[in-house]
Design a protein around this motif. Structure first.
Motif, short mmCIF file in Angstrom:
data_model
loop_
_atom_site.label_atom_id
_atom_site.label_comp_id
_atom_site.label_asym_id
_atom_site.label_seq_id
_atom_site.Cartn_x
_atom_site.Cartn_y
_atom_site.Cartn_z
N PRO A 141 0.79 -1.23 0.00
CA PRO A 141 0.00 0.00 0.00
C PRO A 141 0.83 1.28 0.00
O PRO A 141 0.28 2.35 -0.26
N ASP A 142 2.15 1.18 0.26
CA ASP A 142 2.94 2.41 0.38
C ASP A 142 3.63 2.82 -0.92
O ASP A 142 4.52 3.68 -0.91
N LEU A 143 3.26 2.22 -2.03
CA LEU A 143 3.95 2.55 -3.29
C LEU A 143 3.67 4.01 -3.68
O LEU A 143 2.55 4.50 -3.49
N PRO A 144 4.66 4.67 -4.30
CA PRO A 144 4.43 6.07 -4.70
C PRO A 144 3.50 6.20 -5.91
O PRO A 144 3.01 7.29 -6.21
N TYR A 145 3.31 5.10 -6.62
CA TYR A 145 2.44 5.13 -7.81
C TYR A 145 1.39 4.04 -7.70
O TYR A 145 1.62 2.99 -7.10
N GLU A 146 0.25 4.32 -8.33
CA GLU A 146 -0.84 3.35 -8.32
C GLU A 146 -1.27 3.07 -9.75
O GLU A 146 -1.64 3.99 -10.48
N PRO A 147 -1.21 1.81 -10.20
CA PRO A 147 -1.60 1.52 -11.58
C PRO A 147 -3.10 1.65 -11.78
O PRO A 147 -3.89 1.25 -10.92
N GLU A 148 -3.47 2.23 -12.91
CA GLU A 148 -4.88 2.31 -13.29
C GLU A 148 -5.00 1.59 -14.63
O GLU A 148 -4.32 1.97 -15.60
N LEU A 149 -5.82 0.55 -14.71
CA LEU A 149 -5.92 -0.24 -15.95
C LEU A 149 -6.75 0.56 -16.96
O LEU A 149 -7.97 0.59 -16.89
N LYS A 150 -6.06 1.21 -17.90
CA LYS A 150 -6.74 2.20 -18.74
C LYS A 150 -7.15 1.61 -20.09
O LYS A 150 -8.32 1.60 -20.44
N VAL A 151 -6.16 1.17 -20.87
CA VAL A 151 -6.48 0.69 -22.23
C VAL A 151 -5.96 -0.73 -22.39
O VAL A 151 -4.82 -1.02 -22.03
N PHE A 152 -6.81 -1.56 -22.98
CA PHE A 152 -6.35 -2.91 -23.29
C PHE A 152 -6.34 -3.07 -24.81
O PHE A 152 -7.29 -2.68 -25.49
N CYS A 153 -5.27 -3.66 -25.34
CA CYS A 153 -5.13 -3.78 -26.80
C CYS A 153 -4.95 -5.22 -27.24
O CYS A 153 -4.08 -5.94 -26.74
N ALA A 154 -5.80 -5.65 -28.17
CA ALA A 154 -5.63 -6.92 -28.89
C ALA A 154 -6.44 -6.80 -30.17
O ALA A 154 -7.33 -5.94 -30.28
N ARG A 155 -6.10 -7.65 -31.15
CA ARG A 155 -6.71 -7.45 -32.47
C ARG A 155 -8.14 -7.95 -32.56
O ARG A 155 -8.92 -7.45 -33.34
N ASN A 156 -8.49 -8.96 -31.78
CA ASN A 156 -9.85 -9.50 -31.83
C ASN A 156 -10.73 -8.72 -30.84
O ASN A 156 -10.59 -8.86 -29.63
N GLU A 157 -11.62 -7.90 -31.40
CA GLU A 157 -12.34 -6.94 -30.56
C GLU A 157 -13.22 -7.62 -29.51
O GLU A 157 -13.27 -7.20 -28.36
#
Ligand SMILES: NC(=O)c1ccc[n+]([C@@H]2O[C@H](COP(=O)([O-])OP(=O)(O)OC[C@H]3O[C@@H](n4cnc5c(N)ncnc54)[C@H](O)[C@@H]3O)[C@@H](O)[C@H]2O)c1
Length: 382
Positions: A31-47
């Motif tokens: 919990p003390d990390l200076p950054y927090e990942p936010e899952l924003k964009v996911f990319c693959a060819r099969n929609e």
């Protein structure tokens, strides 16, 4: 307050899942990390499949073309979980757009590509890392701490195996989804880049640079139907590889990998023998470290079996109570935590691209030696 880092993930296969899970877990358990990942964009060819993946893991939206992701103003970090032949192009484009870049291993198809990638991230000055995740299994990290304390004394031997058995059938095709690993134009090499790369990364992390190698490689099944062209084509990968190596510190090594060891699914083991002590680790029993100390009382001396689950052990204070295991997936969670903890520091998490290029050099020397049948210098930086 941690700063949000918006993640653009490319690829929904095995590693796409492992990394998405790691981003989800990391801030909960660290919990003390200076950054927090936010899952924003996911990319693959099969929609359709991309949408399913994005909704399952909680990505904000989907993009079919990776170029749009690396150029997107909405993304801070690009994570490459696509096959090996795509690492270079995506990583360089990401760095040129100022994104933080994480790529799966191996760094690249070959050393020349890897050098271009190192130049690109250095020029852009962006944090970068390659997912050699075995370093972050607590028992393996403990092995590193023991070696760094000097407990083994002078090291004489290093021995590693990575054995599988899933390509024995000659009916198995090559190429395309799931089977790109058998297509040399996509994978770069066979077991050397896929499996031995892990063993080499761990070995050089634990025991220093590998300077020379001599290898035997074999392709047992010479032709396979190609899933994309539909034609029977030559198989260009090494199905099996065994090599001898010399380390800069004077120790010698034997490495072996194959996908033809019937009965073995992912048997990654290493053993290190020093003048005072020896260490043994086995992926099938990944929370244990075997340790032999010649300094123990002779009457009770023997191999100790350390269950690496105490809160004094690496990473384990972040997990459950002593005695309870964690697994393979947590090595990726530790990767996210280490990367974010040190992204902007003078000591960024390793291996960064520069460090992973060392492993690429050894892999290339191994393949070259398999062809030349001679000892090859690895040209790693000492
Ligand atoms: N660290 C580890 O333990 C580990 C384990 C497995 C694989 N890997 C590495 O991870 C990488 C991916 O392997 P994997 O097992 O996840 O493969 P996989 O075949 O399971 O998944 C590959 C993904 O890449 C996607 N992809 C291919 N071309 C694409 C394109 N043009 N645009 C967007 N997406 C594309 C595929 O659709 C698929 O989702 C490889 O480099 C591999 O060496 C590392």
């Amino acid at each position: 307050m941690s700063k949000k880092i918006r993640v653009g993930m490319i690829g929904y296969g095995f590693m796409g899942k492992a990394h998405s899970n790691a981003y989800r877990q990391a801030t909960k358990f660290f919990p003390d990390l200076p950054y927090e990942p936010e899952l924003k964009v996911f990319c693959a060819r099969n929609e359709e499949r991309a949408n399913q993946f994005a909704s399952n893991w909680g990505y904000d939206h989907v993009e079919k073309d990776w170029r749009k992701v690396v150029e997107s103003e909405e993304v801070d970090l690009i994570d490459i979980c696509a096959p090996n032949n795509m690492h270079k192009e995506i990583a360089i484009a990401a760095a040129e757009n100022g994104k933080w870049v994480l790529t799966e291993k191996p760094l690249s198809m070959n050393v020349a590509e890897g050098e271009e990638m190192v130049t690109a991230v250095k020029k852009a000055g962006v944090p970068n890392m390659v997912w050699y995740n075995y370093r972050r299994i607590p028992a393996v990290t403990l092995a590193k701490n023991i070696i760094d304390k000097g407990s083994l004394g002078k090291i004489f031997h290093y021995r590693a195996n990575f054995l599988q058995d899933w390509t024995i059938s000659s009916d198995l095709p090559q190429g395309g989804e799931g089977l790109w690993r058998l297509d040399v134009n996509v994978a770069g090499s066979g077991v050397t880049g896929d499996l031995l790369a892990h063993c080499i990364d761990t070995a050089m992390w634990l025991n220093g640079p590998i300077t020379e190698v001599t290898a035997v490689t074999e392709t047992f099944i010479k032709e396979r139907q190609h899933n994309i062209t539909g034609k029977v084509e030559k198989v260009g990968i090494d199905d099996a590889c065994a090599f001898l190596a010399k380390f800069e510190n004077g120790s010698i090594a034997i490495f072996e990998s194959t996908r033809y060891a019937r009965g073995h699914k992912a048997l990654y083991t290493f053993e290190i023998n020093g003048e005072n002590s020896s260490i043994f680790w086995d992926l099938h029993d990944l929370h244990r470290l075997k340790y032999f100390d010649h300094g123990d009382d002779a009457l009770t001396r023997g191999w100790r079996d350390v269950h690496v689950t105490d809160s004094e052990h690496p990473y384990m204070d972040k997990w459950w109570v002593p005695g309870l295991n964690i697994g393979f997936e947590h090595s990726f969670t530790h990767g996210v935590a280490d990367f974010f903890a040190s992204a902007k520091s003078d000591k960024p998490a390793q291996p960064d691209f520069q460090n992973a290029l060392q492993t690429q050099k050894v892999c290339e020397a191994v393949i070259n030696s398999g062809n030349s049948r001679k000892w090859e210098n690895t040209n790693v930086e000492l």
